[in-house]
Design a protein around this motif. Structure first.
Motif, PDB file in Angstrom:
ATOM      1  N   GLY A 223       0.774  -1.211  -0.152  1.00 24.90           N
ATOM      2  CA  GLY A 223      -0.217   0.177  -0.118  1.00 24.90           C
ATOM      3  C   GLY A 223       0.835   1.153  -0.120  1.00 24.90           C
ATOM      4  N   THR A 224       2.190   1.266  -0.305  1.00 30.07           N
ATOM      5  CA  THR A 224       3.104   2.384  -0.451  1.00 30.07           C
ATOM      6  C   THR A 224       3.724   2.434  -1.725  1.00 30.07           C
ATOM      7  OG1 THR A 224       5.116   1.310   0.177  1.00 30.07           O
ATOM      8  CG2 THR A 224       3.724   1.708   1.945  1.00 30.07           C
ATOM      9  N   TRP A 225       4.633   3.662  -1.811  1.00 32.29           N
ATOM     10  CA  TRP A 225       5.202   3.652  -2.831  1.00 32.29           C
ATOM     11  C   TRP A 225       6.209   2.674  -3.083  1.00 32.29           C
ATOM     12  CZ3 TRP A 225      10.542   3.796  -2.699  1.00 32.29           C
ATOM     13  CH2 TRP A 225      11.358   3.914  -1.510  1.00 32.29           C
ATOM     14  N   GLU A 226       6.556   1.649  -2.245  1.00 33.16           N
ATOM     15  CA  GLU A 226       7.402   0.507  -2.292  1.00 33.16           C
ATOM     16  C   GLU A 226       6.896  -0.817  -2.141  1.00 33.16           C
ATOM     17  OE1 GLU A 226      10.963   0.743   0.287  1.00 33.16           O
ATOM     18  OE2 GLU A 226       9.656   1.573   1.932  1.00 33.16           O
ATOM     19  N   GLU A 227       5.918  -1.068  -2.948  1.00 33.23           N
ATOM     20  CA  GLU A 227       5.209  -2.517  -2.665  1.00 33.23           C
ATOM     21  C   GLU A 227       6.043  -3.534  -3.322  1.00 33.23           C
ATOM     22  OE1 GLU A 227       0.621  -2.352  -3.199  1.00 33.23           O
ATOM     23  OE2 GLU A 227       1.468  -1.136  -4.562  1.00 33.23           O
ATOM     24  N   LYS A 228       6.854  -3.313  -4.327  1.00 35.09           N
ATOM     25  CA  LYS A 228       8.005  -4.321  -4.867  1.00 35.09           C
ATOM     26  C   LYS A 228       9.180  -3.417  -4.690  1.00 35.09           C
ATOM     27  CE  LYS A 228       8.204  -4.701  -9.424  1.00 35.09           C
ATOM     28  NZ  LYS A 228       7.954  -5.103 -10.830  1.00 35.09           N
ATOM     29  N   ILE A 229      10.364  -4.109  -4.397  1.00 34.06           N
ATOM     30  CA  ILE A 229      11.532  -3.399  -4.240  1.00 34.06           C
ATOM     31  C   ILE A 229      12.674  -4.202  -5.031  1.00 34.06           C
ATOM     32  CG2 ILE A 229      10.993  -1.984  -2.159  1.00 34.06           C
ATOM     33  CD1 ILE A 229      12.669  -4.173  -0.757  1.00 34.06           C
ATOM     34  N   GLY A 230      13.787  -3.534  -5.252  1.00 27.82           N
ATOM     35  CA  GLY A 230      14.988  -4.239  -5.825  1.00 27.82           C
ATOM     36  C   GLY A 230      16.094  -3.304  -5.789  1.00 27.82           C
ATOM     37  N   GLY A 231      17.325  -3.891  -5.588  1.00 25.01           N
ATOM     38  CA  GLY A 231      18.653  -2.965  -5.419  1.00 25.01           C
ATOM     39  C   GLY A 231      18.766  -2.316  -6.455  1.00 25.01           C
ATOM     40  N   SER A 232      19.625  -1.073  -6.357  1.00 24.81           N
ATOM     41  CA  SER A 232      19.629  -0.376  -7.478  1.00 24.81           C
ATOM     42  C   SER A 232      21.308   0.018  -7.621  1.00 24.81           C
ATOM     43  CB  SER A 232      19.153   1.318  -7.203  1.00 24.81           C
ATOM     44  OG  SER A 232      17.892   1.173  -7.366  1.00 24.81           O
ATOM     45  N   THR A 233      22.043   0.516  -6.621  1.00 29.16           N
ATOM     46  CA  THR A 233      23.512   0.982  -6.770  1.00 29.16           C
ATOM     47  C   THR A 233      24.482  -0.089  -5.802  1.00 29.16           C
ATOM     48  OG1 THR A 233      23.258   2.684  -5.267  1.00 29.16           O
ATOM     49  CG2 THR A 233      22.761   3.296  -7.468  1.00 29.16           C
ATOM     50  N   PRO A 234      25.542   0.097  -6.260  1.00 27.15           N
ATOM     51  CA  PRO A 234      26.489  -0.541  -5.370  1.00 27.15           C
ATOM     52  C   PRO A 234      26.483   0.133  -4.044  1.00 27.15           C
ATOM     53  CG  PRO A 234      27.649  -0.155  -7.469  1.00 27.15           C
ATOM     54  CD  PRO A 234      26.408   0.469  -7.576  1.00 27.15           C
ATOM     55  N   PRO A 235      26.642  -0.873  -2.817  1.00 29.65           N
ATOM     56  CA  PRO A 235      26.791  -0.090  -1.601  1.00 29.65           C
ATOM     57  C   PRO A 235      27.908   0.615  -1.503  1.00 29.65           C
ATOM     58  CG  PRO A 235      26.361  -2.544  -1.491  1.00 29.65           C
ATOM     59  CD  PRO A 235      26.614  -2.318  -2.937  1.00 29.65           C
ATOM     60  N   LEU A 236      27.757   1.573  -0.611  1.00 31.83           N
ATOM     61  CA  LEU A 236      28.932   2.579  -0.426  1.00 31.83           C
ATOM     62  C   LEU A 236      29.256   2.599   1.018  1.00 31.83           C
ATOM     63  CD1 LEU A 236      27.667   5.788  -2.513  1.00 31.83           C
ATOM     64  CD2 LEU A 236      29.607   4.195  -3.110  1.00 31.83           C
TER      65      LEU A 236
END
Length: 337
Positions: A223-236
């Motif tokens: 019910g939010t902007w992030e119902e489905k998620i995935g990684g994006s950038t290399p961890p810093l």
């Protein structure tokens, strides 16, 4: 807290002079070293098959990039498992070598914006064909280079029958092991701790055999902007933890892609120690809507230079955008979360 988008966006556009990049330029991996930003970007032309390749561009200020060559830097193999296209590079460096994770398909995807998103053209197959061929499943591979010109393909690092993309390496060993984030699309529902694709984490001793137990790191929020998620950038690596930037999709809304941030424990990256509830970036401008996925900001590259965080992202599956913020301000915001 919101990232500030560059006034020069989009900072890289399709190039009509080159047939292999005259339609799409997006989703770049970026590396900063010795005063130079090196960008490895996803590119495609207007061919019906929509083969996807990668090009290279460089910059001294992180904003104004010059293409290195009129030829692709990295493309589909002639007879290998990635002959259908290569896309969405993420870059880390171990020793003197740059290691690039990338998604690929065994068969070209076709111009997907002309039919339902994430539906692909099925290759010829028969009852004996493995699932990866029958369903043209996207896997993730690993390649290594010293100069972004000469490459060695090391092979597949995900399970062949899983659509497992957003595979991202941590830039250093932790407790003697390599670590990666990944997003197995089929690991949802009964028997799994999530009902939508989520971010998982796994370890390895040698970068190719990922046999450490895979653990769900972060789930979406219904019910939010992030119902489905995935990684994006290399961890810093920061003083407060591993900063990860990820994408979220509102499946119940318009399907827009937005951007979230979180911190992982420096010594145990399976522990989330902070996660912002609100997004730090969303689609707002024409170039983030007038493309082949309308309403999409999709980060794939990030670097830190003098306390400034540079986040490079694909805009509407067509352009490259840049957003920035002060690192200490973002960390302070995250810790309050």
């Amino acid at each position: 807290m919101k990232l500030t988008k560059c006034s020069d966006n989009p900072i890289l556009k399709p190039n009509p002079a080159n047939a292999w990049e005259n339609l799409v330029v997006c989703n770049p991996g970026v590396w900063y070293e010795d005063g130079i930003f090196t960008m490895l970007y996803r590119a495609a032309g207007d061919d019906e098959q929509h083969y996807i390749r990668m090009g290279t561009a460089v910059s001294a200020d992180g904003i104004h990039f010059d293409r290195v060559s009129d030829q692709p830097a990295f493309g589909p193999s002639i007879d290998g498992p990635d002959q259908g296209g290569v896309e969405d590079p993420r870059i880390v460096k171990f020793g003197n070598d740059y290691y690039v994770t990338y998604a690929y398909r065994p068969h070209y995807p076709g111009q997907y914006w002309k039919f339902a998103h994430d539906v692909i053209l099925l290759p010829e197959s028969n009852e004996y064909s493995p699932a990866v061929i029958k369903e043209n499943i996207a896997n993730s591979g690993l390649a290594v280079t010293k100069d972004f010109e000469n490459w060695r393909r090391l092979g597949r690092i995900t399970q062949a029958n899983l659509d497992d993309r957003d595979v991202i390496l941590f830039p250093e060993k932790i407790n003697g092991k390599f670590w990666m984030l990944h997003r197995p699309k089929q690991w949802v529902g009964e028997g799994y701790p999530c009902n939508e694709p989520a971010i998982w984490i796994q370890s390895s001793d040698d970068l190719m055999v990922w046999n450490g137990p895979s653990k769900m790191l972060m789930d979406g929020r219904p019910g939010t902007w992030e119902e489905k998620i995935g990684g994006s950038t290399p961890p810093l690596k920061t003083k407060d933890g591993w900063l990860i930037i990820y994408h979220g999709v509102d499946n119940g809304g318009e399907g827009h892609y937005r951007v979230g941030v979180a911190l992982l424990d420096l010594n145990d990256p399976t522990k989330v120690i902070a996660r912002a509830k609100d997004f730090v970036m969303e689609p707002e401008h024409d170039y983030e809507f007038e493309g082949f996925y309308k309403g999409c900001v999709f980060p794939t590259g990030n670097v830190i230079v003098d306390n400034t965080l540079y986040v490079y992202y694909g805009a509407a599956d067509k352009y490259v955008g840049l957003a920035t913020c002060k690192l200490d301000e973002l960390l302070s915001y995250l810790k309050k979360s």
